[in-house]
Design an enzyme around this catalytic site. Structure first.
Site, PDB file in Angstrom:
ATOM      1  CG  ASP A 143      -9.969  -4.551 -22.796  1.00 33.49           C
ATOM      2  OD1 ASP A 143      -9.670  -5.754 -22.909  1.00 33.49           O
ATOM      3  OD2 ASP A 143     -10.588  -3.911 -23.680  1.00 33.49           O
ATOM      4  CG  HIS A 166      -2.218   0.745   0.974  1.00 32.08           C
ATOM      5  ND1 HIS A 166      -2.307   1.865   0.172  1.00 32.08           N
ATOM      6  CD2 HIS A 166      -3.471   0.532   1.446  1.00 32.08           C
ATOM      7  CE1 HIS A 166      -3.545   2.307   0.166  1.00 32.08           C
ATOM      8  NE2 HIS A 166      -4.281   1.515   0.915  1.00 32.08           N
TER       9      HIS A 166
END
Length: 426
Positions: A365, A153
């Protein structure tokens, strides 16, 4: 009870920058100092799963090659923490695991959370010597595949990792360079957080010892319910979903009326602090809505949603060292400040909510279209928490939940079912 599908994994390999892309990224050896927003975050592993039900050619090799090319543009991602408050562009790369599952993705969609779809760091916290990102691509017998991403993180928040994955996807589809120019250096002209805020928020997790095991639920909050709440209160979808989960949990846990039941939620500060369009480091802060269990349990969903909205509108106060650190009016009108309640919250009292909606995660994608499902892939947590994910090709917001103990699980599900089936907004 459904049995999880066995996933067969190869040994991890290291993917390094390809050095084939023309870029203006920092040179090898350059150090990116961590910003005050980065330092809010302990080195916690975050685990994300993207499920793709439309096949592409050789997903493992396609994504592996695109990942290598993406690291040319995102050199800090291939670097390491230097132990001195920065990320050094060492070019050491990220870890990559190829895996397979012996079933169709559609057969396993309901049990994805039980499957071994992400690589893990060795401990509860990431070490300086660990890669900053671990990627696992799991192929299913139908041609569908899952991309599991685990990241430190300190490197990036959800929006940042979403930008990185969209870049990998563009490169996998043959585009170059990525449409968004990446920026990791924090501009000195941008507003920093006060040191007191950084210390206070970072210690919230570091003081909680080891992660707790809570019951995992994958909750579907119907779009129809969210729209009704939005129509009544004028809130956002996240505020509506958070209000639903907050009240259902308060009623299920059944603490005494005056017990603290604060809601913590993450706010994206990019637009408020002037961050560059391509900035992919951390730029979120945690806001708190202080409240008592009784007040949350008896409030209407619309009132709770408005309360969350008011707290969100006050988030700029967190940039001021003289602020009251997230003050917001309680549901009973008390206006109690976080931490100023009759009793200090214990680890199980509060609820943390984060939204992965509109961060681009479902837009990644790799050649066959966006994800059919976005999931937070955790089984342990330091605090009761939920992740709101986009309604990918569905009619409900998906909430990955680790927020109740086993003894409260059935009551929590009953509260949710009653609210959804009977439109119990009041």
């Amino acid at each position: 009870m459904e049995t999880a599908v066995v996933v067969t994994k190869s040994s991890p390999v290291v993917v390094v920058p390809s050095e084939s892309e023309q870029t203006t990224t920092p040179p090898a050896g350059h150090t990116i100092p961590l910003s005050s927003f980065d330092l809010l975050m302990p080195p916690l592993p975050m685990r994300l799963v993207l499920a793709f039900d439309r096949p592409i050619h050789e997903p493992v090799e396609t994504i592996k090659r695109a990942l290598s090319r993406a690291l040319d543009h995102y050199q800090p991602v291939a670097g390491r923490l230097n132990g001195q408050g920065g990320i050094t562009c060492t070019g050491e790369g990220v870890a990559f695991v190829a895996a397979s599952a012996g079933c169709a993705l559609g057969e396993a969609m309901a049990t994805l959370q039980q499957m071994d779809l992400t690589a893990r760091f060795p401990g509860a916290f990431c070490r300086d010597a660990d890669p900053l990102v671990l990627v696992q691509v799991t192929e299913f017998s139908c041609g569908g595949f899952v991309v599991g991403v685990t990241w430190n993180h300190l490197l990036a928040d959800g929006a940042g990792i979403g930008q990185f994955l969209c870049a990998v996807g563009e490169l996998a589809r043959g585009a170059s360079p990525p449409s968004v120019e990446p920026v990791r250096q924090w501009d000195d002209a941008l507003r920093d957080l006060p040191t007191t805020s950084v210390i206070a928020q970072r210690s919230t997790v570091l003081d909680k010892n080891r992660p707790r095991y809570l019951v995992r639920h994958d909750v579907a909050v119907p779009l129809s319910l969210v729209c009704r709440i939005k129509g009544e209160s004028g809130c956002t979808a996240f505020e509506a979903v958070a209000a639903v989960i907050w009240r259902c949990r308060a009623r299920a846990v059944g603490c005494s009326a005056d017990s603290p039941a604060p809601l913590y939620f993450a706010c994206n500060m990019r637009a408020l602090v002037g961050a560059s369009a391509g900035y992919y480091g951390n730029c979120v802060v945690g806001q708190v809505v202080p409240a008592t269990s009784g007040a949350v349990a008896r409030s209407s969903i619309a009132d709770l949603a408005l309360l969350i909205r008011r707290a969100k509108e006050n988030v700029l106060d967190l940039l001021s060292s003289s602020s009251s650190d997230g003050e917001a009016a309680a549901p009973d009108g008390g206006g109690a400040q976080g931490g100023a309640q009759a009793a200090p919250p214990q680890w199980y009292d509060g609820l943390a909510m984060t939204s992965w909606v509109n961060l681009g995660l479902d837009s990644a994608d790799f050649g066959g279209g966006g994800a059919a499902r976005v999931m937070w892939h955790e089984d342990r947590t330091f605090l009761p928490c939920c992740m709101v994910c986009s309604p990918c090709r569905g009619d409900a917001f998906n909430v990955s939940s680790l927020c109740v103990k086993p003894e409260h699980a059935n009551a929590f599900l009953r509260e949710l079912a009653n609210l959804i089936s009977h439109d119990g907004l009041a």
